[in-house]
Motif scaffolding. Structure first.
Motif, short mmCIF file in Angstrom:
data_model
loop_
_atom_site.label_atom_id
_atom_site.label_comp_id
_atom_site.label_asym_id
_atom_site.label_seq_id
_atom_site.Cartn_x
_atom_site.Cartn_y
_atom_site.Cartn_z
N SER A 93 51.08 39.44 38.65
CA SER A 93 49.75 39.76 39.24
C SER A 93 48.52 39.81 38.09
O SER A 93 47.55 39.59 38.02
N GLY A 94 49.26 40.64 37.31
CA GLY A 94 48.39 40.99 35.92
C GLY A 94 47.78 39.74 35.33
O GLY A 94 46.65 39.59 34.54
N GLY A 95 48.69 38.72 35.26
CA GLY A 95 48.17 37.32 34.68
C GLY A 95 47.12 36.64 35.37
O GLY A 95 46.48 36.39 34.78
N VAL A 96 46.97 36.82 36.84
CA VAL A 96 46.13 36.11 37.54
C VAL A 96 44.78 37.14 37.39
O VAL A 96 43.68 36.29 37.24
N VAL A 97 45.04 38.23 37.00
CA VAL A 97 43.86 39.08 37.10
C VAL A 97 43.35 38.79 35.66
O VAL A 97 42.09 38.66 35.34
N ASP A 98 43.89 38.49 34.52
CA ASP A 98 43.73 38.46 33.15
C ASP A 98 42.86 36.89 33.46
O ASP A 98 41.75 36.82 32.56
N LEU A 99 43.49 35.97 33.79
CA LEU A 99 42.89 34.67 33.98
C LEU A 99 41.57 34.69 34.57
O LEU A 99 40.58 34.02 34.38
N GLY A 100 41.71 35.51 35.87
CA GLY A 100 40.45 35.66 36.72
C GLY A 100 39.10 36.22 35.91
O GLY A 100 38.15 35.64 36.06
N ARG A 101 39.53 37.26 35.13
CA ARG A 101 38.41 37.88 34.18
C ARG A 101 37.89 36.64 33.17
O ARG A 101 36.83 36.66 33.06
N GLU A 102 38.86 35.94 32.65
CA GLU A 102 38.52 34.90 31.75
C GLU A 102 37.60 33.83 32.43
O GLU A 102 36.73 33.33 31.61
N TYR A 103 37.77 33.48 33.72
CA TYR A 103 36.97 32.64 34.27
C TYR A 103 35.95 33.15 35.15
O TYR A 103 35.11 32.41 35.75
N GLY A 104 35.58 34.61 35.22
CA GLY A 104 34.65 35.05 35.78
C GLY A 104 34.96 35.07 37.34
O GLY A 104 34.15 35.15 38.28
N ILE A 105 36.35 35.03 37.74
CA ILE A 105 36.83 34.93 39.12
C ILE A 105 37.09 36.58 39.77
O ILE A 105 38.30 36.93 38.94
N PRO A 106 36.66 37.09 40.50
CA PRO A 106 36.90 38.50 41.03
C PRO A 106 38.57 38.49 41.71
O PRO A 106 38.72 37.37 42.34
N THR A 107 39.14 39.44 41.04
CA THR A 107 40.56 39.33 41.70
C THR A 107 40.97 40.68 42.24
O THR A 107 41.91 41.50 41.59
N PRO A 108 40.22 41.41 43.04
CA PRO A 108 40.34 42.77 43.28
C PRO A 108 41.65 43.16 43.98
O PRO A 108 42.22 44.44 43.77
N ARG A 109 41.97 42.34 44.89
CA ARG A 109 43.52 42.47 45.43
C ARG A 109 44.39 42.48 44.72
O ARG A 109 45.50 43.15 44.54
N LYS A 110 44.70 41.47 43.81
CA LYS A 110 45.64 41.19 42.76
C LYS A 110 45.78 42.35 41.89
O LYS A 110 46.84 42.96 41.43
N ARG A 111 44.35 43.00 41.37
CA ARG A 111 44.32 43.94 40.48
C ARG A 111 44.89 45.16 41.14
O ARG A 111 45.76 46.10 40.57
N GLY A 112 44.88 45.45 42.43
CA GLY A 112 45.26 46.53 43.18
C GLY A 112 46.79 46.55 43.40
O GLY A 112 47.28 47.58 43.27
N VAL A 113 47.15 45.53 43.67
CA VAL A 113 48.81 45.32 43.97
C VAL A 113 49.46 45.19 42.74
O VAL A 113 50.71 45.77 42.62
N GLY A 114 49.22 44.90 41.48
CA GLY A 114 49.86 44.67 40.49
C GLY A 114 49.18 45.05 39.10
O GLY A 114 49.54 44.72 38.38
N SER A 115 48.77 46.25 39.19
CA SER A 115 47.96 46.66 38.02
C SER A 115 48.90 46.95 36.87
O SER A 115 50.07 47.41 37.29
N ARG A 116 48.87 46.73 35.96
CA ARG A 116 49.59 47.02 34.42
C ARG A 116 49.48 48.46 34.10
O ARG A 116 48.25 49.00 34.21
N PRO A 117 50.24 49.16 33.49
CA PRO A 117 50.03 50.46 32.98
C PRO A 117 49.44 50.58 31.82
O PRO A 117 48.92 49.66 31.20
#
Length: 117
Positions: A93-117
């Protein structure tokens, strides 16, 4: 973030049979299905932005596929939990969040279920 561990002894065959009912409840729960659809949609959006050839409707079709799977079926992540191994969820999930941030795509659900420490 603390480590999560479900010792394997709690997951004998009797528990797996009882878990089948939980699988049915998860599949029929409106909020669980919404979460499943949303995390898949975020991953599809990010993947498409990164050049992966995914059908935009892919995330809408997948819950129906999940409904065809046996309710007692488990995942590798479940096995990791029962064996007290590290989970791949923060990485996936963190990989999706990181790429989402890079492309300007919000990923609030992925960020919530798989946040990195």
């Amino acid at each position: 973030m603390g480590e999560v561990c479900l010792p394997g002894g709690a997951f004998r065959d009797g528990h797996r049979r009882a878990s089948a009912h939980r699988g049915d409840r998860l599949r029929s729960d409106v909020h669980s299905r919404e979460l499943l659809r949303d995390v898949m949609a975020e991953a599809v959006s990010v993947g498409r932005a990164d050049g992966v050839m995914l059908d935009p409707e892919f995330s809408l079709e997948r819950p129906a596929l999940c409904d065809t799977l046996p309710t007692v079926m488990t995942t590798l992540m479940h096995d990791d939990l029962t064996q007290c191994n590290r989970l791949v969820l923060p990485w996936l999930s963190g990989g999706v969040v990181d790429l989402g941030r890079e492309y300007g795509i919000p990923t609030p659900r992925k960020r919530g279920v798989g946040s990195r420490p």
